[in-house]
Scaffold this motif. Structure first.
Motif, PDB file in Angstrom:
ATOM      1  N   ILE A 212     -20.739  69.406  98.161  1.00 45.47           N
ATOM      2  CA  ILE A 212     -19.719  68.642  97.430  1.00 45.47           C
ATOM      3  C   ILE A 212     -19.224  67.476  98.409  1.00 45.47           C
ATOM      4  CG2 ILE A 212     -17.295  68.952  96.576  1.00 45.47           C
ATOM      5  CD1 ILE A 212     -17.959  71.809  95.780  1.00 45.47           C
ATOM      6  N   CYS A 213     -19.057  67.448  99.375  1.00 44.06           N
ATOM      7  CA  CYS A 213     -18.304  66.540 100.269  1.00 44.06           C
ATOM      8  C   CYS A 213     -19.464  65.175 100.164  1.00 44.06           C
ATOM      9  CB  CYS A 213     -18.281  66.923 101.489  1.00 44.06           C
ATOM     10  SG  CYS A 213     -16.701  67.982 101.628  1.00 44.06           S
ATOM     11  N   ALA A 214     -20.821  65.326 100.342  1.00 44.19           N
ATOM     12  CA  ALA A 214     -21.540  64.410 100.454  1.00 44.19           C
ATOM     13  C   ALA A 214     -21.402  63.137  99.411  1.00 44.19           C
ATOM     14  CB  ALA A 214     -23.139  64.776 100.489  1.00 44.19           C
ATOM     15  N   PRO A 215     -21.546  63.485  98.140  1.00 42.48           N
ATOM     16  CA  PRO A 215     -21.334  62.331  97.196  1.00 42.48           C
ATOM     17  C   PRO A 215     -19.958  61.700  97.413  1.00 42.48           C
ATOM     18  CG  PRO A 215     -21.695  64.422  96.055  1.00 42.48           C
ATOM     19  CD  PRO A 215     -21.825  64.708  97.378  1.00 42.48           C
ATOM     20  N   ILE A 216     -18.815  62.582  97.376  1.00 43.65           N
ATOM     21  CA  ILE A 216     -17.498  61.973  97.646  1.00 43.65           C
ATOM     22  C   ILE A 216     -17.351  61.269  98.729  1.00 43.65           C
ATOM     23  CG2 ILE A 216     -15.103  62.541  97.888  1.00 43.65           C
ATOM     24  CD1 ILE A 216     -15.950  65.538  96.387  1.00 43.65           C
ATOM     25  N   MET A 217     -18.013  61.489 100.011  1.00 44.08           N
ATOM     26  CA  MET A 217     -18.019  60.723 101.269  1.00 44.08           C
ATOM     27  C   MET A 217     -18.782  59.221 101.045  1.00 44.08           C
ATOM     28  SD  MET A 217     -18.271  63.289 104.294  1.00 44.08           S
ATOM     29  CE  MET A 217     -18.656  62.298 105.368  1.00 44.08           C
ATOM     30  N   GLU A 218     -19.912  59.492 100.193  1.00 43.10           N
ATOM     31  CA  GLU A 218     -20.672  58.305  99.868  1.00 43.10           C
ATOM     32  C   GLU A 218     -19.793  57.164  99.337  1.00 43.10           C
ATOM     33  OE1 GLU A 218     -25.458  57.284  99.844  1.00 43.10           O
ATOM     34  OE2 GLU A 218     -24.828  59.001  98.597  1.00 43.10           O
TER      35      GLU A 218
ATOM     36  N   THR B  53     -25.960  62.595 103.088  1.00 43.79           N
ATOM     37  CA  THR B  53     -26.802  63.710 102.392  1.00 43.79           C
ATOM     38  C   THR B  53     -25.759  64.964 102.732  1.00 43.79           C
ATOM     39  OG1 THR B  53     -28.092  64.359 104.216  1.00 43.79           O
ATOM     40  CG2 THR B  53     -28.679  62.635 102.332  1.00 43.79           C
ATOM     41  N   LYS B  54     -26.296  66.086 102.428  1.00 46.90           N
ATOM     42  CA  LYS B  54     -25.831  67.480 102.636  1.00 46.90           C
ATOM     43  C   LYS B  54     -25.982  67.681 104.166  1.00 46.90           C
ATOM     44  CE  LYS B  54     -25.893  72.397 102.008  1.00 46.90           C
ATOM     45  NZ  LYS B  54     -27.043  73.418 101.832  1.00 46.90           N
ATOM     46  N   GLU B  55     -27.237  67.353 104.622  1.00 46.87           N
ATOM     47  CA  GLU B  55     -27.648  67.396 105.905  1.00 46.87           C
ATOM     48  C   GLU B  55     -26.759  66.545 106.683  1.00 46.87           C
ATOM     49  OE1 GLU B  55     -29.730  66.992 103.530  1.00 46.87           O
ATOM     50  OE2 GLU B  55     -30.369  69.058 103.369  1.00 46.87           O
ATOM     51  N   PHE B  56     -26.439  65.356 106.472  1.00 44.85           N
ATOM     52  CA  PHE B  56     -25.659  64.435 107.291  1.00 44.85           C
ATOM     53  C   PHE B  56     -24.175  65.182 107.576  1.00 44.85           C
ATOM     54  CE2 PHE B  56     -22.469  61.292 107.580  1.00 44.85           C
ATOM     55  CZ  PHE B  56     -22.983  60.374 108.450  1.00 44.85           C
ATOM     56  N   VAL B  57     -23.539  65.604 106.273  1.00 44.74           N
ATOM     57  CA  VAL B  57     -22.313  66.185 106.383  1.00 44.74           C
ATOM     58  C   VAL B  57     -22.472  67.705 107.236  1.00 44.74           C
ATOM     59  CG1 VAL B  57     -20.403  67.532 105.081  1.00 44.74           C
ATOM     60  CG2 VAL B  57     -21.750  65.435 104.244  1.00 44.74           C
ATOM     61  N   HIS B  58     -23.434  68.230 107.224  1.00 37.66           N
ATOM     62  CA  HIS B  58     -23.589  69.581 108.084  1.00 37.66           C
ATOM     63  C   HIS B  58     -23.676  69.213 109.557  1.00 37.66           C
ATOM     64  CE1 HIS B  58     -24.986  73.332 109.252  1.00 37.66           C
ATOM     65  NE2 HIS B  58     -25.842  72.755 110.081  1.00 37.66           N
ATOM     66  N   LYS B  59     -24.325  68.247 109.896  1.00 40.88           N
ATOM     67  CA  LYS B  59     -24.420  67.432 111.315  1.00 40.88           C
ATOM     68  C   LYS B  59     -22.903  67.167 111.952  1.00 40.88           C
ATOM     69  CE  LYS B  59     -29.452  66.515 111.480  1.00 40.88           C
ATOM     70  NZ  LYS B  59     -30.431  65.278 111.361  1.00 40.88           N
ATOM     71  N   MET B  60     -22.405  66.526 110.890  1.00 45.33           N
ATOM     72  CA  MET B  60     -20.962  66.015 111.325  1.00 45.33           C
ATOM     73  C   MET B  60     -19.963  67.008 111.323  1.00 45.33           C
ATOM     74  SD  MET B  60     -18.563  63.372 108.917  1.00 45.33           S
ATOM     75  CE  MET B  60     -18.167  64.627 107.986  1.00 45.33           C
TER      76      MET B  60
ATOM     77  N   ALA C 285     -16.671  57.348  98.797  1.00 43.08           N
ATOM     78  CA  ALA C 285     -15.480  56.563  99.579  1.00 43.08           C
ATOM     79  C   ALA C 285     -15.859  55.529 100.580  1.00 43.08           C
ATOM     80  CB  ALA C 285     -14.844  57.778 100.220  1.00 43.08           C
ATOM     81  N   ILE C 286     -16.995  55.538 101.244  1.00 42.74           N
ATOM     82  CA  ILE C 286     -17.638  54.515 102.269  1.00 42.74           C
ATOM     83  C   ILE C 286     -17.772  53.286 101.174  1.00 42.74           C
ATOM     84  CG2 ILE C 286     -19.398  54.014 103.551  1.00 42.74           C
ATOM     85  CD1 ILE C 286     -19.256  56.808 104.591  1.00 42.74           C
ATOM     86  N   GLU C 287     -18.460  53.400 100.278  1.00 47.73           N
ATOM     87  CA  GLU C 287     -18.727  52.359  99.411  1.00 47.73           C
ATOM     88  C   GLU C 287     -17.534  51.529  99.031  1.00 47.73           C
ATOM     89  OE1 GLU C 287     -21.024  53.296  96.074  1.00 47.73           O
ATOM     90  OE2 GLU C 287     -22.792  54.168  97.345  1.00 47.73           O
ATOM     91  N   TYR C 288     -16.641  52.228  98.449  1.00 47.86           N
ATOM     92  CA  TYR C 288     -15.271  51.643  97.966  1.00 47.86           C
ATOM     93  C   TYR C 288     -14.709  51.066  98.962  1.00 47.86           C
ATOM     94  CZ  TYR C 288     -10.551  51.825  95.850  1.00 47.86           C
ATOM     95  OH  TYR C 288      -9.200  51.495  95.265  1.00 47.86           O
ATOM     96  N   TYR C 289     -14.607  51.545 100.473  1.00 49.07           N
ATOM     97  CA  TYR C 289     -13.806  51.125 101.587  1.00 49.07           C
ATOM     98  C   TYR C 289     -14.478  49.752 101.909  1.00 49.07           C
ATOM     99  CZ  TYR C 289     -12.614  50.366 106.373  1.00 49.07           C
ATOM    100  OH  TYR C 289     -11.878  49.815 107.414  1.00 49.07           O
ATOM    101  N   LYS C 290     -16.110  49.970 101.801  1.00 49.68           N
ATOM    102  CA  LYS C 290     -16.823  48.626 102.378  1.00 49.68           C
ATOM    103  C   LYS C 290     -16.368  47.584 101.350  1.00 49.68           C
ATOM    104  CE  LYS C 290     -21.497  47.152 103.394  1.00 49.68           C
ATOM    105  NZ  LYS C 290     -20.978  45.861 103.502  1.00 49.68           N
ATOM    106  N   TYR C 291     -16.175  47.771 100.117  1.00 46.12           N
ATOM    107  CA  TYR C 291     -16.216  46.723  98.973  1.00 46.12           C
ATOM    108  C   TYR C 291     -14.820  46.346  99.338  1.00 46.12           C
ATOM    109  CZ  TYR C 291     -14.849  44.590  94.858  1.00 46.12           C
ATOM    110  OH  TYR C 291     -14.122  43.776  93.668  1.00 46.12           O
ATOM    111  N   TRP C 292     -13.615  46.880  99.438  1.00 40.09           N
ATOM    112  CA  TRP C 292     -12.427  46.266  99.918  1.00 40.09           C
ATOM    113  C   TRP C 292     -12.190  45.878 101.044  1.00 40.09           C
ATOM    114  CZ3 TRP C 292      -9.532  45.385  95.951  1.00 40.09           C
ATOM    115  CH2 TRP C 292      -9.409  45.885  94.665  1.00 40.09           C
ATOM    116  N   SER C 293     -13.009  46.050 102.056  1.00 38.20           N
ATOM    117  CA  SER C 293     -12.846  45.522 103.364  1.00 38.20           C
ATOM    118  C   SER C 293     -13.718  44.071 103.308  1.00 38.20           C
ATOM    119  CB  SER C 293     -13.570  46.315 104.510  1.00 38.20           C
ATOM    120  OG  SER C 293     -13.205  47.585 104.650  1.00 38.20           O
ATOM    121  N   ASP C 294     -14.664  43.932 102.526  1.00 38.37           N
ATOM    122  CA  ASP C 294     -15.377  42.764 102.498  1.00 38.37           C
ATOM    123  C   ASP C 294     -14.677  41.709 101.762  1.00 38.37           C
ATOM    124  OD1 ASP C 294     -17.744  44.017 103.949  1.00 38.37           O
ATOM    125  OD2 ASP C 294     -18.825  44.426 102.334  1.00 38.37           O
TER     126      ASP C 294
END
Length: 63
Positions: free
Chosen positions: A41-47, A5-12, A49-58
């Motif tokens: 803007i970063c929050a949905p892009i990061m989400e 979320t935006k809050e997650f990105v802010h904390k990061m 990207a992580i889904e894509y990375y997890k898919y390819w890793s699995d």
């Protein structure tokens, strides 16, 4: 996977070293983007990207 979320990105961003925070602020200023907007803007892009990375890793890179 954390809910990106935006809050997650802010904390990061708050946990970055000071020089990286400055880099982020300068980049936002250079392109005329408010940091709050960049976080939104970063929050949905990061989400995605992580889904894509997890898919390819699995799947070991196989379709």
């Amino acid at each position: 996977m954390p809910n990106i979320t935006k809050e997650f990105v802010h904390k990061m961003l708050c946990n970055l070293p000071d020089d990286k925070k400055m880099d982020f602020a300068v980049s936002c200023a250079r392109y005329g983007i408010k940091p709050e907007i960049a976080e939104s803007i970063c929050a949905p892009i990061m989400e995605k990207a992580i889904e894509y990375y997890k898919y390819w890793s699995d799947n070991n890179g196989k379709r």
